[in-house]
Scaffold this motif. Structure first.
Motif, PDB file in Angstrom:
ATOM      1  N   LEU A   1       0.732  -1.074  -0.002  1.00  0.00           N
ATOM      2  CA  LEU A   1       0.055   0.002   0.090  1.00  0.00           C
ATOM      3  C   LEU A   1       0.953   1.181   0.102  1.00  0.00           C
ATOM      4  O   LEU A   1       1.550   1.527   1.101  1.00  0.00           O
ATOM      5  N   ARG A   2       0.896   1.900  -1.151  1.00  0.00           N
ATOM      6  CA  ARG A   2       1.693   3.220  -1.299  1.00  0.00           C
ATOM      7  C   ARG A   2       0.821   4.255  -1.701  1.00  0.00           C
ATOM      8  O   ARG A   2       0.177   4.235  -2.663  1.00  0.00           O
ATOM      9  N   VAL A   3       0.836   5.297  -0.744  1.00  0.00           N
ATOM     10  CA  VAL A   3      -0.049   6.577  -1.033  1.00  0.00           C
ATOM     11  C   VAL A   3       0.678   7.644  -0.841  1.00  0.00           C
ATOM     12  O   VAL A   3       0.420   8.784  -0.758  1.00  0.00           O
ATOM     13  N   GLY A   4       2.072   7.686  -0.819  1.00  0.00           N
ATOM     14  CA  GLY A   4       3.017   8.861  -0.466  1.00  0.00           C
ATOM     15  C   GLY A   4       3.128   9.837  -1.626  1.00  0.00           C
ATOM     16  O   GLY A   4       2.714   9.442  -2.623  1.00  0.00           O
ATOM     17  N   HIS A   5       3.641  10.960  -1.110  1.00  0.00           N
ATOM     18  CA  HIS A   5       3.765  12.072  -2.045  1.00  0.00           C
ATOM     19  C   HIS A   5       2.450  12.316  -2.787  1.00  0.00           C
ATOM     20  O   HIS A   5       2.304  12.637  -3.935  1.00  0.00           O
ATOM     21  N   ASN A   6       1.611  12.723  -1.801  1.00  0.00           N
ATOM     22  CA  ASN A   6       0.183  13.305  -2.136  1.00  0.00           C
ATOM     23  C   ASN A   6      -0.455  14.576  -1.486  1.00  0.00           C
ATOM     24  O   ASN A   6       0.674  14.701  -0.389  1.00  0.00           O
ATOM     25  N   SER A   7      -1.503  14.911  -1.361  1.00  0.00           N
ATOM     26  CA  SER A   7      -1.845  15.979  -0.402  1.00  0.00           C
ATOM     27  C   SER A   7      -3.203  15.378   0.392  1.00  0.00           C
ATOM     28  O   SER A   7      -4.179  15.785   0.832  1.00  0.00           O
ATOM     29  N   LEU A   8      -2.807  14.003   1.088  1.00  0.00           N
ATOM     30  CA  LEU A   8      -3.857  13.230   1.816  1.00  0.00           C
ATOM     31  C   LEU A   8      -3.809  13.915   3.198  1.00  0.00           C
ATOM     32  O   LEU A   8      -2.787  14.331   3.516  1.00  0.00           O
ATOM     33  N   THR A   9      -5.034  14.031   3.783  1.00  0.00           N
ATOM     34  CA  THR A   9      -5.280  14.593   5.133  1.00  0.00           C
ATOM     35  C   THR A   9      -6.214  13.730   6.098  1.00  0.00           C
ATOM     36  O   THR A   9      -6.707  12.639   5.660  1.00  0.00           O
ATOM     37  N   GLY A  10      -6.355  13.929   7.271  1.00  0.00           N
ATOM     38  CA  GLY A  10      -6.927  13.332   8.286  1.00  0.00           C
ATOM     39  C   GLY A  10      -6.366  12.517   8.909  1.00  0.00           C
ATOM     40  O   GLY A  10      -5.108  12.351   8.987  1.00  0.00           O
TER      41      GLY A  10
END
Length: 123
Positions: free
Chosen positions: A56-65
């Motif tokens: 599971l790779r979601v790095g280098h984004n603008s995810l929040t929470g």
């Protein structure tokens, strides 16, 4: 759609949220959306049926929470780096986890309890 095993949308200009329908991909083993412009958070139901998820790779984004509790028995790699996640890191019951990258976020709290159920990390 339900037979999809790997999603690699790395290095695009995707500026949406992660759709909840990803949770219905029960054969998914790898999900990589690193280096995009994804917004919003990681929904609690994300990957609810993807019990065989290994990457599971979601790095280098603008995810929040905040991060929902993650219980993937097969997960080997988790990369949430370079986002704007906040709050306490939930307990990670990830017995196969070998690589964990939570860098460059806004997490708080003690990490010792978080890693109690991650026996393979750092070995």
């Amino acid at each position: 759609g339900e037979s999809l095993e790997k999603v690699n949308l790395r290095n695009n200009h995707i500026g949406e949220t992660i759709p909840n329908t990803i949770g219905s991909l029960n054969l998914l083993t790898s999900f990589d959306v690193t280096f995009n412009n994804l917004e919003g958070g990681l929904p609690d139901i994300l990957f609810k049926d993807a019990t065989g998820l290994e990457v599971l790779r979601v790095g280098h984004n603008s995810l929040t929470g905040t991060i929902p509790e993650l219980y993937f028995s097969q997960l080997r790699e988790l990369n949430l780096s370079f986002n704007s996640f906040t709050g306490i890191i939930p307990v990670l019951s990830l017995f196969q986890l070998e690589t964990l990258n939570l860098s460059f976020n806004n997490f708080t709290g003690d990490i010792a309890n978080v890693l109690a159920d991650v026996p393979k990390l750092g070995k």
